[in-house]
Design a protein around this motif. Structure first.
Motif, short mmCIF file in Angstrom:
data_model
loop_
_atom_site.label_atom_id
_atom_site.label_comp_id
_atom_site.label_asym_id
_atom_site.label_seq_id
_atom_site.Cartn_x
_atom_site.Cartn_y
_atom_site.Cartn_z
N TRP A 12 0.83 -1.21 0.00
CA TRP A 12 0.00 0.00 0.00
C TRP A 12 0.87 1.26 0.00
CZ3 TRP A 12 -4.95 -0.20 -1.07
CH2 TRP A 12 -5.70 -1.34 -0.75
N THR A 13 0.48 2.21 -0.83
CA THR A 13 1.10 3.54 -0.73
C THR A 13 0.73 4.19 0.59
OG1 THR A 13 -0.80 4.45 -1.92
CG2 THR A 13 1.16 3.94 -3.22
N ASN A 14 -0.54 4.05 0.98
CA ASN A 14 -1.05 4.49 2.27
C ASN A 14 -2.07 3.45 2.73
OD1 ASN A 14 0.07 7.41 2.35
ND2 ASN A 14 -1.04 7.36 0.41
N GLU A 15 -1.94 3.00 3.95
CA GLU A 15 -2.84 1.97 4.45
C GLU A 15 -4.29 2.47 4.46
OE1 GLU A 15 -2.46 -1.18 5.50
OE2 GLU A 15 -0.28 -1.30 5.21
N PRO A 16 -5.23 1.66 3.98
CA PRO A 16 -6.65 2.03 4.09
C PRO A 16 -7.14 1.87 5.52
CG PRO A 16 -6.44 -0.16 3.19
CD PRO A 16 -5.04 0.36 3.34
N LYS A 17 -8.38 2.29 5.75
CA LYS A 17 -8.95 2.12 7.09
C LYS A 17 -9.05 0.65 7.45
CE LYS A 17 -12.70 3.47 10.15
NZ LYS A 17 -13.94 4.28 10.31
N SER A 18 -9.45 -0.18 6.46
CA SER A 18 -9.48 -1.62 6.66
C SER A 18 -9.29 -2.31 5.33
CB SER A 18 -10.79 -2.07 7.31
OG SER A 18 -11.88 -1.89 6.43
N CYS A 19 -8.85 -3.57 5.41
CA CYS A 19 -8.57 -4.37 4.23
C CYS A 19 -8.78 -5.82 4.60
CB CYS A 19 -7.13 -4.12 3.77
SG CYS A 19 -6.64 -5.05 2.34
N THR A 20 -9.76 -6.48 3.97
CA THR A 20 -10.17 -7.82 4.38
C THR A 20 -10.22 -8.74 3.17
OG1 THR A 20 -11.55 -6.86 6.12
CG2 THR A 20 -11.93 -9.17 5.57
N LEU A 21 -9.60 -9.92 3.31
CA LEU A 21 -9.72 -10.95 2.29
C LEU A 21 -10.97 -11.78 2.56
CD1 LEU A 21 -6.08 -12.29 1.86
CD2 LEU A 21 -7.51 -11.31 0.07
N GLN A 22 -11.78 -11.98 1.51
CA GLN A 22 -12.98 -12.81 1.61
C GLN A 22 -12.99 -13.73 0.40
OE1 GLN A 22 -17.34 -11.38 1.33
NE2 GLN A 22 -16.82 -11.32 3.51
N GLY A 23 -12.45 -14.93 0.58
CA GLY A 23 -12.25 -15.82 -0.55
C GLY A 23 -11.22 -15.22 -1.48
N ASP A 24 -11.58 -15.06 -2.76
CA ASP A 24 -10.68 -14.45 -3.74
C ASP A 24 -10.84 -12.93 -3.82
OD1 ASP A 24 -9.69 -16.94 -4.45
OD2 ASP A 24 -11.20 -17.24 -6.01
N GLN A 25 -11.73 -12.37 -3.03
CA GLN A 25 -12.03 -10.95 -3.11
C GLN A 25 -11.29 -10.16 -2.03
OE1 GLN A 25 -16.31 -10.82 -2.77
NE2 GLN A 25 -16.59 -11.39 -4.93
N LEU A 26 -11.04 -8.90 -2.34
CA LEU A 26 -10.42 -7.98 -1.38
C LEU A 26 -11.39 -6.84 -1.13
CD1 LEU A 26 -7.69 -7.37 0.13
CD2 LEU A 26 -7.23 -5.76 -1.74
N ILE A 27 -11.78 -6.67 0.13
CA ILE A 27 -12.71 -5.61 0.51
C ILE A 27 -11.92 -4.52 1.21
CG2 ILE A 27 -14.80 -5.04 1.80
CD1 ILE A 27 -15.50 -8.05 1.65
N VAL A 28 -11.95 -3.32 0.62
CA VAL A 28 -11.13 -2.21 1.11
C VAL A 28 -12.04 -1.06 1.53
CG1 VAL A 28 -9.28 -0.59 0.56
CG2 VAL A 28 -9.30 -2.86 -0.49
N GLU A 29 -11.82 -0.55 2.75
CA GLU A 29 -12.52 0.64 3.22
C GLU A 29 -11.54 1.81 3.22
OE1 GLU A 29 -15.13 2.45 6.95
OE2 GLU A 29 -14.48 0.35 6.98
N ALA A 30 -11.91 2.87 2.52
CA ALA A 30 -11.03 4.03 2.39
C ALA A 30 -11.13 4.94 3.61
CB ALA A 30 -11.40 4.82 1.14
N VAL A 31 -10.07 5.65 3.88
CA VAL A 31 -10.05 6.69 4.91
C VAL A 31 -10.76 7.93 4.36
CG1 VAL A 31 -8.56 8.23 6.23
CG2 VAL A 31 -7.93 5.82 5.93
N GLU A 32 -11.59 8.55 5.17
CA GLU A 32 -12.25 9.79 4.76
C GLU A 32 -11.21 10.85 4.42
OE1 GLU A 32 -15.58 13.00 6.42
OE2 GLU A 32 -14.81 11.41 7.74
N GLY A 176 -16.71 5.70 5.19
CA GLY A 176 -17.54 4.52 4.98
C GLY A 176 -17.51 3.92 3.59
N LEU A 177 -16.70 4.45 2.67
CA LEU A 177 -16.64 3.86 1.33
C LEU A 177 -15.92 2.51 1.40
CD1 LEU A 177 -16.87 3.76 -1.76
CD2 LEU A 177 -14.74 5.09 -1.86
N LYS A 178 -16.61 1.45 0.98
CA LYS A 178 -16.03 0.12 0.87
C LYS A 178 -16.15 -0.34 -0.58
CE LYS A 178 -16.83 -1.55 5.59
NZ LYS A 178 -17.41 -2.64 6.42
N VAL A 179 -15.05 -0.85 -1.12
CA VAL A 179 -15.02 -1.35 -2.49
C VAL A 179 -14.58 -2.80 -2.47
CG1 VAL A 179 -13.98 -1.10 -4.77
CG2 VAL A 179 -14.56 0.94 -3.44
N VAL A 180 -15.30 -3.63 -3.22
CA VAL A 180 -14.98 -5.05 -3.34
C VAL A 180 -14.23 -5.27 -4.65
CG1 VAL A 180 -15.87 -7.40 -3.45
CG2 VAL A 180 -17.01 -5.70 -2.00
N PHE A 181 -12.94 -5.57 -4.55
CA PHE A 181 -12.13 -5.91 -5.71
C PHE A 181 -12.19 -7.42 -5.92
CE2 PHE A 181 -10.33 -1.90 -4.28
CZ PHE A 181 -10.18 -1.21 -5.48
#
Length: 200
Positions: A12-32, A176-181
């Protein structure tokens, strides 16, 4: 040649608020307040967005796929980051603007510029952004499961070494923005700007 990149291989260039692996997906919550932008029009310099980067070799294309379901508020954004240095980079993705998702790119070399096009018909789908290096440039395209490749930008990107790429997410205006990659692959480069790449 298709190589699936492991989410754990990026830095990461800058750590997000959270980052979770769920199977093959990556769920990332951005910092406001997170974003990438350099000077143009707004005069500010923002370099606190979240990009998960790994080396990107010349002669390769990279694709990032993610769901648009969480991208709903003004300037919410996610996509693919092409990185040479903190002042030389390209981000291409979906950004929410005036209530409509837009596909666009910000090309930065000391100063940023922004090109965008509304894609209301893509709302709620999973989108794929692709970047392919060709000579001194990069070809940027995007598609969804139900819409074909659309060429968004041909931009100068002449760097043979020290280049990284990967997914990015920014939330300039809210919490609160969460994106599922869903996918991060490298594959063979585009044959031509006028020839669509295969669907992988």
């Amino acid at each position: 040649m298709v190589k699936t990149n492991n989410w754990q291989d990026g830095i990461w260039t800058n750590e997000p608020k959270s980052c979770t692996l769920q199977g093959d997906q990556l769920i990332v919550e951005a910092v406001e307040g997170s974003d990438y932008w350099q000077k143009t029009m707004y005069e500010f310099q923002h370099d606190n967005g979240h990009a998960l980067l790994a080396p990107w070799k010349d002669g390769e294309a990279v694709e990032i796929s993610f769901s648009l379901q969480g991208i709903t508020e003004l300037y919410d954004q996610a996509g693919i980051m092409l990185w040479h240095s903190p002042t030389v980079w390209i981000k291409a993705g979906i950004e929410m603007n005036d209530g409509v998702p837009h596909a666009g790119a910000v090309v930065t070399d000391g100063f940023s510029d922004w090109s965008l096009s509304p894609v209301a018909e893509w709302a709620g789908e999973t989108v794929t952004f692709r970047a392919s290096r060709m000579k001194d440039a990069v070809i940027i395209r995007a598609r969804t499961q139900s819409h074909p490749w659309r060429t968004l930008r041909v931009a100068r990107f002449p760097y043979e070494s020290g280049v990284q790429a990967g997914p990015f997410v920014c939330a300039p205006t809210r919490a609160g923005l969460k994106v599922v990659f869903t996918r991060w692959i490298t594959t063979g480069p585009d044959k031509d700007v006028h020839t669509d790449p295969p669907l992988l």
